[in-house]
Design an enzyme around this catalytic site. Structure first.
Site, PDB file in Angstrom:
ATOM      1  N   ASN A   9       5.914   4.093   4.900  1.00  0.00           N
ATOM      2  CA  ASN A   9       5.912   2.890   5.743  1.00  0.00           C
ATOM      3  C   ASN A   9       7.236   2.728   6.449  1.00  0.00           C
ATOM      4  O   ASN A   9       8.249   3.319   6.043  1.00  0.00           O
ATOM      5  CB  ASN A   9       5.734   1.632   4.879  1.00  0.00           C
ATOM      6  CG  ASN A   9       4.350   1.528   4.259  1.00  0.00           C
ATOM      7  OD1 ASN A   9       3.383   2.057   4.787  1.00  0.00           O
ATOM      8  ND2 ASN A   9       4.276   0.853   3.131  1.00  0.00           N
ATOM      9  N   GLY A  37       7.680   2.565   1.467  1.00  0.00           N
ATOM     10  CA  GLY A  37       6.406   3.058   0.939  1.00  0.00           C
ATOM     11  C   GLY A  37       6.695   3.738  -0.399  1.00  0.00           C
ATOM     12  O   GLY A  37       7.686   4.452  -0.534  1.00  0.00           O
ATOM     13  N   ASN A 182       4.490  -0.726 -14.394  1.00  0.00           N
ATOM     14  CA  ASN A 182       5.372  -1.794 -14.871  1.00  0.00           C
ATOM     15  C   ASN A 182       4.559  -2.776 -15.726  1.00  0.00           C
ATOM     16  O   ASN A 182       3.339  -2.625 -15.894  1.00  0.00           O
ATOM     17  CB  ASN A 182       6.119  -2.461 -13.710  1.00  0.00           C
ATOM     18  CG  ASN A 182       5.209  -3.253 -12.782  1.00  0.00           C
ATOM     19  OD1 ASN A 182       4.070  -3.581 -13.138  1.00  0.00           O
ATOM     20  ND2 ASN A 182       5.701  -3.557 -11.603  1.00  0.00           N
ATOM     21  N   THR A 218       7.181   0.329 -17.881  1.00  0.00           N
ATOM     22  CA  THR A 218       8.570  -0.054 -17.586  1.00  0.00           C
ATOM     23  C   THR A 218       8.655  -1.575 -17.633  1.00  0.00           C
ATOM     24  O   THR A 218       7.758  -2.283 -17.165  1.00  0.00           O
ATOM     25  CB  THR A 218       9.022   0.475 -16.214  1.00  0.00           C
ATOM     26  OG1 THR A 218       8.243  -0.143 -15.182  1.00  0.00           O
ATOM     27  CG2 THR A 218       8.895   1.977 -16.110  1.00  0.00           C
ATOM     28  N   ASP A 244      19.725  -5.793  -6.822  1.00  0.00           N
ATOM     29  CA  ASP A 244      18.508  -5.647  -6.008  1.00  0.00           C
ATOM     30  C   ASP A 244      17.607  -4.623  -6.699  1.00  0.00           C
ATOM     31  O   ASP A 244      17.946  -3.445  -6.779  1.00  0.00           O
ATOM     32  CB  ASP A 244      18.920  -5.157  -4.595  1.00  0.00           C
ATOM     33  CG  ASP A 244      17.713  -4.971  -3.679  1.00  0.00           C
ATOM     34  OD1 ASP A 244      16.567  -5.144  -4.137  1.00  0.00           O
ATOM     35  OD2 ASP A 244      17.926  -4.636  -2.498  1.00  0.00           O
ATOM     36  N   GLY A 249      11.283   1.041  -9.816  1.00  0.00           N
ATOM     37  CA  GLY A 249      10.139   1.739 -10.406  1.00  0.00           C
ATOM     38  C   GLY A 249       9.920   3.097  -9.746  1.00  0.00           C
ATOM     39  O   GLY A 249       9.598   4.086 -10.416  1.00  0.00           O
ATOM     40  N   ASP A 250      10.084   3.168  -8.436  1.00  0.00           N
ATOM     41  CA  ASP A 250       9.891   4.437  -7.708  1.00  0.00           C
ATOM     42  C   ASP A 250      10.966   5.452  -8.108  1.00  0.00           C
ATOM     43  O   ASP A 250      10.670   6.649  -8.260  1.00  0.00           O
ATOM     44  CB  ASP A 250       9.947   4.199  -6.193  1.00  0.00           C
ATOM     45  CG  ASP A 250       8.779   3.345  -5.719  1.00  0.00           C
ATOM     46  OD1 ASP A 250       7.732   3.348  -6.382  1.00  0.00           O
ATOM     47  OD2 ASP A 250       8.930   2.667  -4.685  1.00  0.00           O
TER      48      ASP A 250
HETATM   49  P1  ADP Z   1       9.118  -1.943 -10.912  1.00  0.00           P
HETATM   50  O1  ADP Z   1      10.161  -1.772  -9.856  1.00  0.00           O
HETATM   51  O2  ADP Z   1       7.958  -1.001 -10.732  1.00  0.00           O
HETATM   52  O3  ADP Z   1       8.687  -3.352 -11.173  1.00  0.00           O
HETATM   53  P2  ADP Z   1      10.793  -2.110 -13.293  1.00  0.00           P
HETATM   54  O4  ADP Z   1      11.317  -3.404 -12.771  1.00  0.00           O
HETATM   55  O5  ADP Z   1      10.105  -2.157 -14.620  1.00  0.00           O
HETATM   56  O6  ADP Z   1       9.809  -1.398 -12.257  1.00  0.00           O
HETATM   57  O7  ADP Z   1      12.026  -1.089 -13.352  1.00  0.00           O
HETATM   58  C1  ADP Z   1      11.898   0.273 -13.639  1.00  0.00           C
HETATM   59  C2  ADP Z   1      13.073   0.713 -14.481  1.00  0.00           C
HETATM   60  O8  ADP Z   1      14.279   0.412 -13.762  1.00  0.00           O
HETATM   61  C3  ADP Z   1      13.220  -0.041 -15.807  1.00  0.00           C
HETATM   62  O9  ADP Z   1      12.449   0.561 -16.823  1.00  0.00           O
HETATM   63  C4  ADP Z   1      14.717   0.092 -16.074  1.00  0.00           C
HETATM   64  O10 ADP Z   1      15.045   1.340 -16.627  1.00  0.00           O
HETATM   65  C5  ADP Z   1      15.297   0.003 -14.662  1.00  0.00           C
HETATM   66  N1  ADP Z   1      15.699  -1.391 -14.380  1.00  0.00           N
HETATM   67  C6  ADP Z   1      15.004  -2.322 -13.695  1.00  0.00           C
HETATM   68  N2  ADP Z   1      15.672  -3.503 -13.666  1.00  0.00           N
HETATM   69  C7  ADP Z   1      16.831  -3.295 -14.342  1.00  0.00           C
HETATM   70  C8  ADP Z   1      17.971  -4.107 -14.683  1.00  0.00           C
HETATM   71  N3  ADP Z   1      18.035  -5.383 -14.313  1.00  0.00           N
HETATM   72  N4  ADP Z   1      18.983  -3.531 -15.389  1.00  0.00           N
HETATM   73  C9  ADP Z   1      18.929  -2.233 -15.771  1.00  0.00           C
HETATM   74  N5  ADP Z   1      17.881  -1.410 -15.491  1.00  0.00           N
HETATM   75  C10 ADP Z   1      16.847  -1.930 -14.793  1.00  0.00           C
END
Ligand code: ADP
Length: 307
Positions: A9, A37, A182, A218, A244, A249-250
Site C-alpha cells: 500500500n 501494507g 497478536n 504476540t 510508535d 508485528g510485521d
Molecule cells: P502487533 O503490531 O501485530 O499488534 P504486538 O503489538 O503484539 O504486534 O508486537 C509484536 C512484538 O513487538 C511483541 O511481541 C514484542 O516483542 C514487540 N513489542 C511490541 N510493543 C512493545 C513494547 N512496548 N516494548 C517492547 N517490545 C514491544
C-alpha cells in the site's frame, strides 16, 4: 530464500492535534507519505534480517505504485514482483494520528484483492522458496489456496499471520507450520479474551490437542506466548522506550522467519525477532523503523544475549 505473498500500500498519514468531528474540516496537520501494507513490511523485515526475499503483490500502474517503488528500489535483498491489475488502483491507507498516539485508519485495498492463485503459483514454482509468508490482506480464496500447496514444495515452511482477522481463519488455523498473531486476533480466533500471558498460556494448553503446528501469540510489551510440540511457554519482551508500535508485528514475523532460516531453534528465533521488534517500537515510522540485522545483533550483544 523467502517469498512473501501479501499487500503493498501507499500510506497517507496526517498527524493532528485532535480528530475532526463529523462534518468538520480541521486544518494544520503534518503530512507524511510512506510505503506500507503488511506484505511489504514483512518482506522488508525478512530482507533486512539478511534473507533474500521476494514479494509477490498486486498493484496498478499508477502514481501510488510509482511512489512506493521509488522508495523500495533502494532496499537491498528484496525483489518485488508486481502483478498488475487493470481493474483497481494500488492499495492505500489514510491514517490519522492524534497527539495522544491514537490512530484512525481507513484502507482501500484496491488491487491487493485481485492477486490470483494462478499468478502466485506460477511464480512459486519458479522460485522454490524455503519459507512462504502470507497474511490476510489478500482474498480469502487466495489464502486458502496457498495453504493447499503445503507439502507440494518439498522444503517450504508456511508462515501465516491472520491479520486482519476474518472468521474463515477458524477452519485453517492448524494448517500453517507457523501461525503468528497478536492478542486481538487470538481472542477472536479462540473466542476468549486474551489479555495476559497467563490467558494465552491457558488457551494454548487447552487447545494443544488440536494444534501440531507452532502457534505464536504476540502480546505487545508483554512479549510472546508460543505453543511448540504441545508445550506452551512465555518469553518476555525487551524493555525499551516505545514511541510508535507501527509495524512491530510485521517486524516480528519477518525476523522470525529469517532467524529460523539461519538455523536457530524456535526459542532463540523468538528472542531474535523480539529484539528486532523492540528496536522497531523505539523509533517513529513504519517501514523506516524496521531494523537491519547488524542493529539487532548489536542490541542482543549489548544485553549479553547469545542466540
Ligand atoms: P502487533 O503490531 O501485530 O499488534 P504486538 O503489538 O503484539 O504486534 O508486537 C509484536 C512484538 O513487538 C511483541 O511481541 C514484542 O516483542 C514487540 N513489542 C511490541 N510493543 C512493545 C513494547 N512496548 N516494548 C517492547 N517490545 C514491544
Amino acid at each position: 530464500m523467502v517469498v512473501v505473498i501479501g499487500s503493498l500500500n501507499l500510506d497517507f498519514s496526517i498527524k493532528t492535534h485532535r480528530f475532526p468531528e463529523v462534518g468538520e474540516t480541521l486544518t494544520g496537520g503534518k503530512f507524511v507519505i510512506s510505503p506500507g501494507g503488511k506484505g511489504l513490511n514483512q518482506a522488508i523485515a525478512s530482507a533486512r534480517g539478511g534473507e533474500k526475499t521476494y514479494l509477490i503483490c498486486s498493484v496498478a500502474k499508477d502514481i501510488m505504485w510509482q511512489q512506493v517503488f521509488s522508495h523500495i528500489k533502494k532496499e537491498r535483498k528484496i525483489k518485488v514482483i508486481p502483478v498488475f491489475s487493470r481493474k483497481n488502483h494500488t492499495g492505500c491507507a489514510f491514517i490519522l494520528l492524534d497527539d495522544s498516539g491514537n490512530n484512525r485508519i481507513l484502507v482501500a485495498p484496491g488491487a491487493n484483492l485481485d492477486l490470483s492463485f494462478s499468478e502466485v503459483l506460477r511464480r512459486l514454482k519458479k522460485l522454490k522458496p524455503k519459507h512462504i509468508i502470507f497474511q490476510n490482506e489478500l482474498s480469502e480464496k487466495l489464502v486458502k489456496n496457498i495453504l493447499k500447496l503445503k507439502g507440494k514444495f518439498l522444503e517450504a515452511k508456511f508462515f501465516f499471520n491472520p491479520a486482519p482477522y476474518k472468521d474463515f481463519v477458524k477452519d485453517i488455523a492448524n494448517k500453517p507450520d507457523f501461525l503468528i498473531m497478536n492478542e486481538g486476533e487470538a481472542s477472536l480466533l479462540f473466542d476468549k479474551k486474551i489479555l495476559s500471558e497467563n490467558d494465552a498460556i491457558k488457551t494454548l494448553e487447552d487447545l494443544r490437542g488440536d494444534f501440531k503446528n507452532n502457534v505464536l501469540i504476540t502480546l505487545g510489551e508483554k512479549g510472546v506466548v508460543f505453543l511448540h510440540n504441545g508445550v506452551a511457554e512465555h518469553l518476555p519482551a525487551f524493555q525499551v522506550n516505545a514511541v510508535d508500535t507501527t509495524a512491530a508485528g510485521d517486524t516480528f514475523v519477518g525476523y522470525l522467519s529469517a532467524a529460523i532460516l539461519k538455523g536457530k531453534n524456535i526459542k532463540d528465533s523468538i528472542i531474535f525477532a523480539q529484539a528486532a521488534s523492540a528496536i522497531c517500537v523505539s523509533r517513529y515510522g513504519a517501514f523506516t523503523s524496521i531494523p537491519y540485522l547488524q542493529e539487532v545483533e548489536k542490541f542482543l550483544k549489548k544485553r549479553g544475549i547469545k542466540v
